[in-house]
Design a protein around this motif. Sequence first.
Motif, PDB file in Angstrom:
ATOM      1  N   ARG A  20       1.013  -1.200  -0.164  1.00  0.00           N
ATOM      2  CA  ARG A  20      -0.191   0.351   0.116  1.00  0.00           C
ATOM      3  C   ARG A  20       0.809   1.177   0.168  1.00  0.00           C
ATOM      4  N   ASN A  21       2.296   1.501   0.560  1.00  0.00           N
ATOM      5  CA  ASN A  21       3.244   2.322   0.855  1.00  0.00           C
ATOM      6  C   ASN A  21       3.824   2.942  -0.393  1.00  0.00           C
ATOM      7  N   LEU A  22       3.831   1.281  -0.799  1.00  0.00           N
ATOM      8  CA  LEU A  22       4.450   1.824  -2.208  1.00  0.00           C
ATOM      9  C   LEU A  22       2.840   2.653  -3.377  1.00  0.00           C
ATOM     10  N   ASP A  23       2.093   1.883  -3.538  1.00  0.00           N
ATOM     11  CA  ASP A  23       0.933   1.871  -3.944  1.00  0.00           C
ATOM     12  C   ASP A  23       1.394   3.658  -4.044  1.00  0.00           C
ATOM     13  N   GLY A  29       3.520  10.620  -6.585  1.00  0.00           N
ATOM     14  CA  GLY A  29       4.779  10.734  -6.952  1.00  0.00           C
ATOM     15  C   GLY A  29       4.178  11.265  -8.715  1.00  0.00           C
ATOM     16  N   ALA A  30       3.367  10.175  -8.907  1.00  0.00           N
ATOM     17  CA  ALA A  30       3.719  10.550 -10.662  1.00  0.00           C
ATOM     18  C   ALA A  30       2.462  12.195 -10.675  1.00  0.00           C
ATOM     19  N   ILE A  44       6.997  14.414  -1.507  1.00  0.00           N
ATOM     20  CA  ILE A  44       6.375  13.073  -2.022  1.00  0.00           C
ATOM     21  C   ILE A  44       5.693  12.156  -0.963  1.00  0.00           C
ATOM     22  N   ALA A  45       6.848  11.814   0.298  1.00  0.00           N
ATOM     23  CA  ALA A  45       6.917  10.885   0.810  1.00  0.00           C
ATOM     24  C   ALA A  45       5.870  11.647   1.477  1.00  0.00           C
ATOM     25  N   ALA A  46       5.772  12.841   2.074  1.00  0.00           N
ATOM     26  CA  ALA A  46       4.765  13.823   3.079  1.00  0.00           C
ATOM     27  C   ALA A  46       3.595  13.686   3.084  1.00  0.00           C
ATOM     28  N   GLU A  47       3.576  13.661   1.409  1.00  0.00           N
ATOM     29  CA  GLU A  47       2.066  13.818   0.283  1.00  0.00           C
ATOM     30  C   GLU A  47       1.736  12.504   0.783  1.00  0.00           C
ATOM     31  N   ALA A  48       2.555  11.542   0.743  1.00  0.00           N
ATOM     32  CA  ALA A  48       1.984  10.389  -0.126  1.00  0.00           C
ATOM     33  C   ALA A  48       1.284   9.980   1.194  1.00  0.00           C
ATOM     34  N   GLY A  49       2.038  10.314   2.980  1.00  0.00           N
ATOM     35  CA  GLY A  49       1.481  10.241   4.633  1.00  0.00           C
ATOM     36  C   GLY A  49       2.050   8.571   3.984  1.00  0.00           C
ATOM     37  N   VAL A  50       3.776   8.618   4.116  1.00  0.00           N
ATOM     38  CA  VAL A  50       4.697   7.571   3.955  1.00  0.00           C
ATOM     39  C   VAL A  50       6.266   8.436   4.476  1.00  0.00           C
TER      40      VAL A  50
END
Length: 195
Positions: A20-23, A29-30, A44-50
Motif C-alpha cells: 500500500r505504501n509503495l502504491d 509521485g506521478a 512526495i513522501a509527506a504527501e503520500a503519508g509515508v
Amino acid sequence: MIDGPPHERPGAEMRADAARNLDAVLRTGARLLAEDPSTTISTIAAEAGVDRRTVYRRFATREALLAAVFEAKLDSSERVLDEARLTEAPVPVALHRYVEGIIPVSREWPVDTRRLMLDHPTAGLRREELSRRLDAFMRRAADEGFLRAGLPAGWARAVLDDLVDSAAHRFPDLRPPQAADLVVDTLLNGLGRPS
C-alpha cells in the motif's frame, strides 16, 4: 499447528502495508512530478503519508522513483492495449475499449512518458513498442476505410492522442465510457470518409 487468519500474521500484514505504501508513493509521485518535475522525495513522501526514510530505502534518487512511476504507467498502458484487442476486435470496438481504458491510466499516471527516451532507455523501448502497436492499429483503421484516405502520415494518431489527453485532463468529470464515446465519435466522424 494451523496459522491464524491473515490479520493475525505479522508478516502478511507488513507486506500488505508495504505494498500500500509503495502504491501511495508511486501514485503521489506521478501526480506531483507531473505538476513539478523538481519535486523532492521528501515532499512526495509527506504527501503520500509515508516516512521519507522508507521511500529513500526503496528509491535512492528522485530519478529512480520517476523510473518506477514510468514503469507503472507502462504496465497499465500495456494491459489496456492487450485488453482492447487492437488486431482482432472490429476497429470501432477496439478503439472504444482502448480509449475507455487509457483515460483512467492517463489520469492516474499523469507523467509524460516522452521523457523516457533520453532518461530511461529501457523503459523508452517499452514505450516505443506500445506506440508502434497503436500506430499499427491506426493503419488498420485507415486500411479498413474507417479513416479518410490522404491524411498526412501520423495525423490520425496525433489527433487520437490529443483527444485522449483532452478527455482525460481538460474534462476530468467525464466518466471513461462517456469520454470514450466522445473521442471515438469525434475521431471516426471527424476523420471518417465523406459519404
